[in-house]
Design a protein around this motif. Structure first.
Motif: not given
Length: 280
Positions: A53-81
């Motif tokens: 299987p192929l997993v693709q990560w196309h890098i942009k000037s704004t890409t951060k290494a953390q995005q390749g691991l995971y991202e935590y959506d704190a804003v959505s959690r606050l809204r849902d709370s």
């Protein structure tokens, strides 16, 4: 399993050797070369050839290494709370898996493409060193360690827009894709246009390589641009003799917009071609 090219991708012996060396060493394969020489397509074809299987990560000037691991959506959690959503209690619900997480948890060994790594910030490669070395990372929000079920083959491409850190380079197997010679280019064209008449192919390659040798071009035409040009020549039914007009006022090949991408190069080629004709 060894990579030996595919029916749609012509790989030179040294490129095949590089891919197989990266597999053997279990190191990322760093591929450099001119734009349009098939760096991105290499990962796609390797995955297809060895059945991974192929997993693709196309890098942009704004890409951060953390995005390749995971991202935590704190804003959505606050809204849902605030809305009283029941999912708030499960923090994992707000964690988005990145490309490397997907590859690490793949049921079969994956091929990971990190495309155009030199577009990102200079710290981006170093930020991935630990994860690519150890094949694991820690999720602070859930206090879980994600370990690779199988070590993926990581293919990293670069257009040399930025120098990569030495610490990162030490961990990679490096290969530079040289621009194809006429023999290799003929094989590449044959894969895409198997019925192309030899006379048209011969004349088109002569014009193409002469154009690439014009000194001072800002952007030399690439393999992909040659293929685009040939596709247009066939669509418009342009004969081989039309690629070199006998009219001294016409010094540039038909449909040149597929090959030359800025006005400076067009004017430069016109001047060089005109001087060459005048000197005959």
């Amino acid at each position: 399993m060894r990579f030996e090219g595919t029916d749609t991708y012509v790989a030179t012996p040294d490129l095949m050797l590089a891919v197989n060396a990266a597999v053997t060493l279990e190191r990322p394969l760093l591929v450099k070369g001119e734009p349009g020489t098939g760096k991105t397509m290499l990962a796609e074809e390797v995955a297809r050839a060895i059945g991974r299987p192929l997993v693709q990560w196309h890098i942009k000037s704004t890409t951060k290494a953390q995005q390749g691991l995971y991202e935590y959506d704190a804003v959505s959690r606050l809204r849902d709370s605030q809305l009283g959503d029941e999912d708030v209690a499960d923090i994992a619900h707000y964690i988005k898996r990145g490309v490397l997480w997907e590859a690490f948890e793949s049921a079969t060994p994956a091929v990971v493409l990190i495309d155009e790594i030199d577009k990102a910030d200079i710290e981006f490669p170093n930020d991935l060193l630990r994860e690519l070395d150890r094949m694991e990372f820690y999720v602070y929000e859930t206090q879980a360690t994600i370990k690779a079920r199988h070590r993926p083959l990581v293919v990293i491409t670069s257009n040399n827009e930025k120098e990569l850190p030495d610490a990162f380079l030490r961990r990679c197997f490096f290969h530079y894709i040289r621009f194809p010679d006429k023999e290799t280019m003929t094989r590449i064209v044959d894969v895409h246009f198997p019925g192309l008449k030899k006379a048209l192919l011969k004349e088109a390659l002569e014009v193409f390589f002469e154009l690439r040798e014009v000194p001072g071009l800002k952007k030399k035409p690439s393999t992909s641009e040659l293929l685009d040009w040939l596709k247009l020549l066939l669509a418009e039914d342009i004969p081989p003799e039309a690629l070199r007009s006998t009219d001294k006022k016409v010094v540039i090949p038909p449909l040149y917009g597929a090959l030359l991408k800025n006005e400076q190069d067009v004017h430069l080629f016109e001047r060089v071609a005109f001087m060459a004709r005048s000197g005959r």
